[in-house]
Design a protein around this motif. Sequence first.
Motif, PDB file in Angstrom:
ATOM      1  N   TRP A   1      -0.068-142.757 -19.509  1.00  0.00           N
ATOM      2  CA  TRP A   1       0.106-141.453 -20.154  1.00  0.00           C
ATOM      3  C   TRP A   1      -1.227-140.880 -20.640  1.00  0.00           C
ATOM      4  O   TRP A   1      -1.384-139.664 -20.766  1.00  0.00           O
ATOM      5  CB  TRP A   1       1.067-141.561 -21.334  1.00  0.00           C
ATOM      6  CG  TRP A   1       0.627-142.541 -22.386  1.00  0.00           C
ATOM      7  CD1 TRP A   1       1.007-143.856 -22.491  1.00  0.00           C
ATOM      8  CD2 TRP A   1      -0.285-142.309 -23.471  1.00  0.00           C
ATOM      9  NE1 TRP A   1       0.373-144.460 -23.567  1.00  0.00           N
ATOM     10  CE2 TRP A   1      -0.423-143.533 -24.186  1.00  0.00           C
ATOM     11  CE3 TRP A   1      -0.996-141.203 -23.901  1.00  0.00           C
ATOM     12  CZ2 TRP A   1      -1.229-143.666 -25.298  1.00  0.00           C
ATOM     13  CZ3 TRP A   1      -1.818-141.325 -25.024  1.00  0.00           C
ATOM     14  CH2 TRP A   1      -1.919-142.549 -25.711  1.00  0.00           C
ATOM     15  N   ALA A   2      -2.198-141.752 -20.919  1.00  0.00           N
ATOM     16  CA  ALA A   2      -3.480-141.297 -21.465  1.00  0.00           C
ATOM     17  C   ALA A   2      -4.432-140.811 -20.384  1.00  0.00           C
ATOM     18  O   ALA A   2      -5.472-140.237 -20.702  1.00  0.00           O
ATOM     19  CB  ALA A   2      -4.139-142.419 -22.265  1.00  0.00           C
ATOM     20  N   ASP A   3      -4.091-141.006 -19.121  1.00  0.00           N
ATOM     21  CA  ASP A   3      -4.942-140.548 -18.035  1.00  0.00           C
ATOM     22  C   ASP A   3      -4.837-139.025 -17.924  1.00  0.00           C
ATOM     23  O   ASP A   3      -3.739-138.483 -17.795  1.00  0.00           O
ATOM     24  CB  ASP A   3      -4.509-141.209 -16.729  1.00  0.00           C
ATOM     25  CG  ASP A   3      -5.448-140.892 -15.577  1.00  0.00           C
ATOM     26  OD1 ASP A   3      -5.421-139.740 -15.107  1.00  0.00           O
ATOM     27  OD2 ASP A   3      -6.201-141.791 -15.160  1.00  0.00           O
ATOM     28  N   ASN A   4      -5.956-138.348 -17.962  1.00  0.00           N
ATOM     29  CA  ASN A   4      -5.935-136.874 -18.002  1.00  0.00           C
ATOM     30  C   ASN A   4      -6.522-136.217 -16.759  1.00  0.00           C
ATOM     31  O   ASN A   4      -6.844-135.033 -16.764  1.00  0.00           O
ATOM     32  CB  ASN A   4      -6.663-136.368 -19.252  1.00  0.00           C
ATOM     33  CG  ASN A   4      -8.127-136.790 -19.294  1.00  0.00           C
ATOM     34  OD1 ASN A   4      -8.677-137.281 -18.307  1.00  0.00           O
ATOM     35  ND2 ASN A   4      -8.754-136.617 -20.448  1.00  0.00           N
TER      36      ASN A   4
ATOM     37  N   GLY B   1      13.172-130.969 -18.118  1.00  0.00           N
ATOM     38  CA  GLY B   1      12.902-131.262 -19.525  1.00  0.00           C
ATOM     39  C   GLY B   1      11.463-131.619 -19.798  1.00  0.00           C
ATOM     40  O   GLY B   1      11.127-132.017 -20.917  1.00  0.00           O
ATOM     41  N   CYS B   2      10.589-131.467 -18.801  1.00  0.00           N
ATOM     42  CA  CYS B   2       9.182-131.846 -18.929  1.00  0.00           C
ATOM     43  C   CYS B   2       8.288-130.614 -18.923  1.00  0.00           C
ATOM     44  O   CYS B   2       8.225-129.910 -17.910  1.00  0.00           O
ATOM     45  CB  CYS B   2       8.769-132.763 -17.778  1.00  0.00           C
ATOM     46  SG  CYS B   2       9.678-134.324 -17.699  1.00  0.00           S
ATOM     47  N   PRO B   3       7.568-130.335 -20.003  1.00  0.00           N
ATOM     48  CA  PRO B   3       6.598-129.244 -19.983  1.00  0.00           C
ATOM     49  C   PRO B   3       5.475-129.569 -19.000  1.00  0.00           C
ATOM     50  O   PRO B   3       5.209-130.743 -18.719  1.00  0.00           O
ATOM     51  CB  PRO B   3       6.068-129.210 -21.423  1.00  0.00           C
ATOM     52  CG  PRO B   3       7.091-129.944 -22.234  1.00  0.00           C
ATOM     53  CD  PRO B   3       7.667-130.977 -21.326  1.00  0.00           C
ATOM     54  N   PRO B   4       4.811-128.559 -18.452  1.00  0.00           N
ATOM     55  CA  PRO B   4       3.707-128.831 -17.525  1.00  0.00           C
ATOM     56  C   PRO B   4       2.532-129.466 -18.250  1.00  0.00           C
ATOM     57  O   PRO B   4       1.900-128.847 -19.103  1.00  0.00           O
ATOM     58  CB  PRO B   4       3.352-127.439 -16.983  1.00  0.00           C
ATOM     59  CG  PRO B   4       3.866-126.477 -18.000  1.00  0.00           C
ATOM     60  CD  PRO B   4       5.065-127.118 -18.614  1.00  0.00           C
ATOM     61  N   HIS B   5       2.239-130.723 -17.914  1.00  0.00           N
ATOM     62  CA  HIS B   5       1.190-131.473 -18.590  1.00  0.00           C
ATOM     63  C   HIS B   5       0.712-132.568 -17.646  1.00  0.00           C
ATOM     64  O   HIS B   5       1.514-133.182 -16.926  1.00  0.00           O
ATOM     65  CB  HIS B   5       1.715-132.079 -19.893  1.00  0.00           C
ATOM     66  CG  HIS B   5       0.650-132.685 -20.760  1.00  0.00           C
ATOM     67  ND1 HIS B   5       0.216-133.977 -20.613  1.00  0.00           N
ATOM     68  CD2 HIS B   5      -0.059-132.171 -21.795  1.00  0.00           C
ATOM     69  CE1 HIS B   5      -0.725-134.233 -21.509  1.00  0.00           C
ATOM     70  NE2 HIS B   5      -0.908-133.157 -22.237  1.00  0.00           N
TER      71      HIS B   5
ATOM     72  N   GLY C   1      -6.722-135.843 -26.225  1.00  0.00           N
ATOM     73  CA  GLY C   1      -6.045-134.607 -25.889  1.00  0.00           C
ATOM     74  C   GLY C   1      -4.754-134.470 -26.678  1.00  0.00           C
ATOM     75  O   GLY C   1      -4.495-135.227 -27.610  1.00  0.00           O
ATOM     76  N   GLU C   2      -3.946-133.503 -26.309  1.00  0.00           N
ATOM     77  CA  GLU C   2      -2.755-133.206 -27.098  1.00  0.00           C
ATOM     78  C   GLU C   2      -1.525-133.090 -26.200  1.00  0.00           C
ATOM     79  O   GLU C   2      -1.574-132.462 -25.141  1.00  0.00           O
ATOM     80  CB  GLU C   2      -2.955-131.876 -27.840  1.00  0.00           C
ATOM     81  CG  GLU C   2      -1.782-131.485 -28.713  1.00  0.00           C
ATOM     82  CD  GLU C   2      -1.913-130.079 -29.272  1.00  0.00           C
ATOM     83  OE1 GLU C   2      -1.269-129.776 -30.273  1.00  0.00           O
ATOM     84  OE2 GLU C   2      -2.672-129.286 -28.668  1.00  0.00           O
TER      85      GLU C   2
END
Length: 513
Positions: A104-107, A130-134, A354-355
Amino acid sequence: MQNDNSWFLGIDLGTGSCKAALIDQQGKLIGFGVGSYPQPDENHAWMEQNPEAIIQGMVAAVQTATQDADIDPQKCSAVSLGCALHGLLAVNENKQPLTGVYTWADNRAFPQAEKIKQSSLAHTLYQQTGCPPHGMYPLYKILWLQENHPEIFNHTARFISVKEYILEKLTGEYLVDYSLASGTGLLNIHTLTWNQPSLDLAHISSDKLSTLGSPADVHQAIASPLLTQLGILPGTPIALGSSDAANSNIGAGAVRPTQATCMVGTSGAYRIIAQQPLLSENASTWCYCIDDQHWLVGGAINNGGIAFSWLRDTLNHHLPDSVENNFSFDDLVSLAAQSPIGGNGLLCLPLFAGERSPNWNLNARAAFFGISLNHDLRHLSRALLEGIAFRLRTLDEILTNLSSDIQEVRASGGFTRSVFWSQLICDILNRPLSIPTEGETSSLGAAYWAFIASQPNATLETIQDFNPVAQTYQPQQENKADYDHLYGLSKQFYAALRPLFGPISELQRDEND
């Protein structure tokens, strides 16, 4: 050695380590173990991990747990695995990894997600998945792979999580539960099938993904080297289980829509289990399916314990060789407790990784504001802890508006072992905070699925009292005005820095190229 044959094993494949919990027929914890993941490159340990190292950690955790319980692993009644959300591993036709596990921390997939975020497709995908674009979602990591490493993309037979990688070794099948699948951006949370628009966007077909199933679905363990290492017999039932996020709620006993969980581990989260999908108007929250009657709704922050790890590791890295004792987490929490509320006029945005919720901005960066010559490590530690709690308060506000019926907050994660840290979060949320008897709720939740799958007519509601509340913190009302003021300043601090996040992160990308 215990002879009771009715015991159940839950395995939590976390980001920082693997944890294993053994429970008996009454849901009581009888054994616990932790296994670390050997990492050749500590600088990237949070972002990309070796799947074989994770297996090593899992084996160590299970062996420690069975030894702790003084119990024969061959008499295990059932097993279930939980796993951190949003991981991606590409494997070839020979079931060999082509990549590490992108966590999850891979950006790296930020540009791909940002492109979709700016398009009309963003709203449609959010409503479906249910997943925002991220960039944390595997959907966008697949796009990143296709654009940057087509040789890997073209040779990939399956896109899976490390849990699916391990389940294949244990059962001979590629299997995935609804919750973990929901955390990919590829599952339709209404139909509980792979979402065709997501597949089209990723340029893959559903045969590149695992077979979907419910957490209580049972498969049989097959003879394999991994099973031998675990000490478990072939034929042992393996419940498909859920994600670590869902398991955290379940392990804490927060299975009703009126109960929220507040978790601070490597990351952080604020969640409820709803009886229908709940989606926010501006996609500030996510909604993941657990089974056909339960959905996990909430928000997550990238920066929980990982932010505090940064402070500890930074300090220890620069200690002279003559200093024998490094700073520990407990040392820094003790220092924070010596600072007044607000760190003597010091604010922290702990956005080191990040956020995620609520703004889904991978460009966001950490900052301290207000440092003067009068500040020291006590104030920095306090401001960082308060900054993490303010991010959780933002999620509480959003989820309250979405659900409007939260009556109880249960806590999970390492922070619950600290009276000071627990009270700080309680005060900043301004809600009573209940601490379950057993704090490692994700591994417990995994064990509860093994129990549920083995018992006729058992449900989530069956296990809601397995981990009773041991202590409840009450908000200290004399601190409310100060924290309300600081929270308002924190939001202004974020708004002021927001225009600078992009340019600063671009400079950092240029330096890393």
